[in-house]
Design a protein around this motif. Structure first.
Motif, PDB file in Angstrom:
ATOM      1  N   ASN A 197      62.911 -49.996 -24.013  1.00 11.98           N
ATOM      2  CA  ASN A 197      61.727 -50.408 -23.987  1.00 11.98           C
ATOM      3  C   ASN A 197      61.604 -51.765 -24.643  1.00 11.98           C
ATOM      4  O   ASN A 197      62.323 -51.592 -25.588  1.00 11.98           O
ATOM      5  N   PHE A 198      60.802 -52.590 -24.272  1.00 12.96           N
ATOM      6  CA  PHE A 198      60.711 -53.970 -25.025  1.00 12.96           C
ATOM      7  C   PHE A 198      59.339 -54.166 -25.356  1.00 12.96           C
ATOM      8  O   PHE A 198      58.223 -53.859 -24.611  1.00 12.96           O
ATOM      9  N   ALA A 199      59.099 -54.993 -26.496  1.00 13.71           N
ATOM     10  CA  ALA A 199      57.737 -55.550 -26.822  1.00 13.71           C
ATOM     11  C   ALA A 199      57.534 -56.883 -26.256  1.00 13.71           C
ATOM     12  O   ALA A 199      58.786 -57.734 -26.167  1.00 13.71           O
ATOM     13  N   ILE A 200      56.613 -57.136 -25.513  1.00 12.36           N
ATOM     14  CA  ILE A 200      56.400 -58.570 -24.979  1.00 12.36           C
ATOM     15  C   ILE A 200      55.587 -59.438 -26.193  1.00 12.36           C
ATOM     16  O   ILE A 200      54.811 -59.229 -26.603  1.00 12.36           O
ATOM     17  N   MET A 201      56.357 -60.544 -26.654  1.00  8.65           N
ATOM     18  CA  MET A 201      55.886 -60.988 -27.588  1.00  8.65           C
ATOM     19  C   MET A 201      55.742 -62.701 -27.414  1.00  8.65           C
ATOM     20  O   MET A 201      56.399 -63.280 -26.547  1.00  8.65           O
ATOM     21  N   VAL A 202      54.710 -63.156 -27.990  1.00  6.91           N
ATOM     22  CA  VAL A 202      54.547 -64.748 -27.944  1.00  6.91           C
ATOM     23  C   VAL A 202      54.496 -65.237 -29.253  1.00  6.91           C
ATOM     24  O   VAL A 202      54.122 -64.722 -30.443  1.00  6.91           O
ATOM     25  N   GLY A 203      55.266 -66.413 -29.371  1.00  3.18           N
ATOM     26  CA  GLY A 203      55.429 -67.123 -30.677  1.00  3.18           C
ATOM     27  C   GLY A 203      54.526 -68.562 -30.646  1.00  3.18           C
ATOM     28  O   GLY A 203      53.870 -68.642 -29.695  1.00  3.18           O
ATOM     29  N   PRO A 204      54.427 -69.126 -31.725  1.00  4.44           N
ATOM     30  CA  PRO A 204      53.511 -70.241 -31.954  1.00  4.44           C
ATOM     31  C   PRO A 204      53.727 -71.232 -30.940  1.00  4.44           C
ATOM     32  O   PRO A 204      52.798 -72.013 -30.554  1.00  4.44           O
ATOM     33  N   GLU A 205      54.973 -71.399 -30.307  1.00  2.00           N
ATOM     34  CA  GLU A 205      55.300 -72.442 -29.483  1.00  2.00           C
ATOM     35  C   GLU A 205      54.847 -72.246 -27.892  1.00  2.00           C
ATOM     36  O   GLU A 205      54.846 -73.000 -27.112  1.00  2.00           O
ATOM     37  N   SER A 206      54.494 -70.798 -27.793  1.00  2.00           N
ATOM     38  CA  SER A 206      54.018 -70.496 -26.494  1.00  2.00           C
ATOM     39  C   SER A 206      52.677 -70.973 -26.328  1.00  2.00           C
ATOM     40  O   SER A 206      51.618 -70.925 -27.177  1.00  2.00           O
ATOM     41  N   PRO A 207      52.164 -71.256 -24.927  1.00  2.00           N
ATOM     42  CA  PRO A 207      50.849 -71.523 -24.377  1.00  2.00           C
ATOM     43  C   PRO A 207      50.061 -70.449 -24.483  1.00  2.00           C
ATOM     44  O   PRO A 207      48.760 -70.988 -24.473  1.00  2.00           O
ATOM     45  N   LEU A 208      50.297 -69.411 -24.695  1.00  2.26           N
ATOM     46  CA  LEU A 208      49.563 -68.336 -24.869  1.00  2.26           C
ATOM     47  C   LEU A 208      49.246 -67.655 -26.038  1.00  2.26           C
ATOM     48  O   LEU A 208      48.431 -66.889 -26.532  1.00  2.26           O
ATOM     49  N   TYR A 209      49.840 -68.443 -27.067  1.00  2.00           N
ATOM     50  CA  TYR A 209      49.783 -68.144 -28.460  1.00  2.00           C
ATOM     51  C   TYR A 209      48.164 -68.284 -29.058  1.00  2.00           C
ATOM     52  O   TYR A 209      47.477 -67.446 -29.605  1.00  2.00           O
ATOM     53  N   GLY A 210      47.521 -69.248 -28.303  1.00  2.00           N
ATOM     54  CA  GLY A 210      45.947 -69.330 -28.940  1.00  2.00           C
ATOM     55  C   GLY A 210      45.255 -68.299 -28.307  1.00  2.00           C
ATOM     56  O   GLY A 210      44.372 -67.673 -28.919  1.00  2.00           O
ATOM     57  N   LEU A 211      45.421 -67.709 -27.218  1.00  2.00           N
ATOM     58  CA  LEU A 211      44.892 -66.614 -26.758  1.00  2.00           C
ATOM     59  C   LEU A 211      45.142 -65.402 -27.856  1.00  2.00           C
ATOM     60  O   LEU A 211      44.151 -64.527 -28.078  1.00  2.00           O
ATOM     61  N   ALA A 212      46.377 -65.136 -27.915  1.00  2.00           N
ATOM     62  CA  ALA A 212      46.752 -63.983 -28.962  1.00  2.00           C
ATOM     63  C   ALA A 212      45.895 -64.347 -30.422  1.00  2.00           C
ATOM     64  O   ALA A 212      45.559 -63.033 -30.962  1.00  2.00           O
ATOM     65  N   THR A 213      45.801 -65.201 -30.676  1.00  2.00           N
ATOM     66  CA  THR A 213      45.281 -65.574 -32.159  1.00  2.00           C
ATOM     67  C   THR A 213      43.709 -65.243 -31.852  1.00  2.00           C
ATOM     68  O   THR A 213      43.231 -64.561 -32.589  1.00  2.00           O
ATOM     69  N   ALA A 214      43.135 -65.641 -30.893  1.00  2.00           N
ATOM     70  CA  ALA A 214      41.552 -65.545 -30.642  1.00  2.00           C
ATOM     71  C   ALA A 214      41.420 -64.071 -30.188  1.00  2.00           C
ATOM     72  O   ALA A 214      40.197 -63.413 -30.753  1.00  2.00           O
ATOM     73  N   ALA A 215      42.257 -63.252 -29.804  1.00  2.00           N
ATOM     74  CA  ALA A 215      41.885 -61.755 -29.461  1.00  2.00           C
ATOM     75  C   ALA A 215      41.859 -61.072 -30.757  1.00  2.00           C
ATOM     76  O   ALA A 215      41.496 -59.929 -30.585  1.00  2.00           O
ATOM     77  N   GLY A 216      42.422 -61.514 -31.732  1.00  2.82           N
ATOM     78  CA  GLY A 216      42.246 -60.867 -33.219  1.00  2.82           C
ATOM     79  C   GLY A 216      43.677 -60.678 -33.433  1.00  2.82           C
ATOM     80  O   GLY A 216      44.428 -60.097 -32.851  1.00  2.82           O
ATOM     81  N   PRO A 217      44.109 -61.072 -34.606  1.00  7.32           N
ATOM     82  CA  PRO A 217      45.624 -61.208 -35.180  1.00  7.32           C
ATOM     83  C   PRO A 217      46.186 -59.433 -35.152  1.00  7.32           C
ATOM     84  O   PRO A 217      45.377 -58.673 -35.678  1.00  7.32           O
ATOM     85  N   ASN A 218      47.282 -59.393 -34.788  1.00  7.83           N
ATOM     86  CA  ASN A 218      48.077 -58.100 -34.838  1.00  7.83           C
ATOM     87  C   ASN A 218      48.481 -58.061 -36.119  1.00  7.83           C
ATOM     88  O   ASN A 218      48.250 -57.046 -37.110  1.00  7.83           O
ATOM     89  N   ASP A 219      49.287 -59.030 -37.069  1.00 11.46           N
ATOM     90  CA  ASP A 219      49.965 -58.639 -38.162  1.00 11.46           C
ATOM     91  C   ASP A 219      48.979 -58.874 -39.348  1.00 11.46           C
ATOM     92  O   ASP A 219      49.171 -58.572 -40.398  1.00 11.46           O
ATOM     93  N   ASP A 220      47.930 -59.443 -38.810  1.00  8.51           N
ATOM     94  CA  ASP A 220      46.739 -60.012 -39.778  1.00  8.51           C
ATOM     95  C   ASP A 220      45.603 -58.813 -39.699  1.00  8.51           C
ATOM     96  O   ASP A 220      44.333 -59.104 -40.359  1.00  8.51           O
TER      97      ASP A 220
ATOM     98  N   LYS B 156      53.004 -62.512 -31.803  1.00  8.97           N
ATOM     99  CA  LYS B 156      52.268 -61.945 -31.576  1.00  8.97           C
ATOM    100  C   LYS B 156      52.483 -60.927 -30.482  1.00  8.97           C
ATOM    101  O   LYS B 156      53.144 -61.335 -29.369  1.00  8.97           O
ATOM    102  N   LEU B 157      52.202 -59.703 -30.505  1.00 14.88           N
ATOM    103  CA  LEU B 157      52.520 -58.671 -29.602  1.00 14.88           C
ATOM    104  C   LEU B 157      51.473 -58.659 -28.477  1.00 14.88           C
ATOM    105  O   LEU B 157      50.368 -58.561 -28.792  1.00 14.88           O
ATOM    106  N   ILE B 158      51.716 -58.786 -27.116  1.00 15.60           N
ATOM    107  CA  ILE B 158      50.855 -58.889 -26.110  1.00 15.60           C
ATOM    108  C   ILE B 158      51.013 -57.469 -25.081  1.00 15.60           C
ATOM    109  O   ILE B 158      50.173 -57.539 -24.102  1.00 15.60           O
ATOM    110  N   GLY B 159      52.070 -57.084 -25.074  1.00 15.48           N
ATOM    111  CA  GLY B 159      52.296 -56.020 -24.110  1.00 15.48           C
ATOM    112  C   GLY B 159      53.595 -55.249 -24.541  1.00 15.48           C
ATOM    113  O   GLY B 159      54.552 -55.575 -25.288  1.00 15.48           O
ATOM    114  N   VAL B 160      53.843 -54.369 -23.418  1.00  9.96           N
ATOM    115  CA  VAL B 160      55.212 -53.492 -23.592  1.00  9.96           C
ATOM    116  C   VAL B 160      55.646 -53.224 -22.256  1.00  9.96           C
ATOM    117  O   VAL B 160      54.588 -53.164 -21.223  1.00  9.96           O
ATOM    118  N   ALA B 161      57.111 -53.359 -21.990  1.00 11.02           N
ATOM    119  CA  ALA B 161      57.531 -53.130 -20.664  1.00 11.02           C
ATOM    120  C   ALA B 161      58.736 -52.513 -20.829  1.00 11.02           C
ATOM    121  O   ALA B 161      59.741 -52.927 -21.588  1.00 11.02           O
TER     122      ALA B 161
END
Length: 210
Positions: free
Chosen positions: A63-86, A107-112
């Motif tokens: 099983n894997f965590a689906i992760m986005v880092g700050p360089e990802s174009p999706l990172y802004g969505l992850a931050t706006a959604a509510g921080p995980n580690d914060d 940020k974690l955004i899913g699991v597969a």
């Protein structure tokens, strides 16, 4: 993997690193839509579920965590959604006055992954903000590639998809699964995570590429 996604990366799922992030998403009812859960689990239940599905928790579990880092174009969505580690729980664990090690943590955004064996059963989940963007399809495809590499003896992976869950059916089809049969789940039957399955399922299969 020679060509990982530029939008996210997969890393082995672990309770210590990912349970809090999963829980933070699951507190939003929109993020458990399409799963077997009728309501958001508690943090302790979430930790148990992640621990039971962690990479290598049992032979064959990949099983894997689906992760986005700050360089990802999706990172802004992850931050706006509510921080995980914060999250409030994480902030309470941080000693006051001590700087964080990472200013912009992934940020974690899913699991597969493959969450059960005999037969090998795949499952995936992506937070609501990332649905409809091709994230799940791409993540499941990458997960399968990693699984075939990790388990050379495996020839087939199946997925149970609730009837009427059209988005998951589309993900499965695009990721290489084919519907092979139906399986009736009697109302009230209990899944390994303790949740109740309320509807019938289609059985989808993905075979190892020749």
């Amino acid at each position: 993997m020679t060509n990982p996604s530029p939008r996210f990366y997969l890393e082995p799922l672990s309770e210590a690193k990912h349970a809090q992030g999963v829980y933070d998403h699951w507190r939003d009812p929109a993020n458990i839509r399409g799963t077997s859960m009728e309501k958001a689990p508690t943090l302790e239940v979430t930790r148990t579920m992640v621990r039971d599905r962690a990479y290598g928790a049992k032979p064959g579990i990949v099983n894997f965590a689906i992760m986005v880092g700050p360089e990802s174009p999706l990172y802004g969505l992850a931050t706006a959604a509510g921080p995980n580690d914060d999250s409030p729980q994480q902030q309470q664990r941080e000693p006051e006055g001590e700087p964080r090690e990472e200013t912009n943590p992934p940020k974690l955004i899913g699991v597969a992954g493959v969450l059960r064996v005999a037969p090998e059963e795949a499952g995936w989940w992506v937070a609501g903000l990332y649905r409809g963007l091709g994230v799940a399809t791409e993540a499941v495809g990458l997960m399968l590639e990693k699984y075939w590499e990790t388990k050379p003896a495996a020839s087939e992976v199946i997925a149970y998809i609730q009837e009427g869950n059209v988005p998951s059916e589309r993900v499965a089809a695009k990721a290489g699964f084919v519907r092979v049969m139906e399986r009736t789940m009697v109302k009230g039957s209990t899944l390994p995570n303790g949740q109740v399955m309320k509807s019938d399922c289609g059985v989808w299969a993905a075979k190892r590429p020749v």
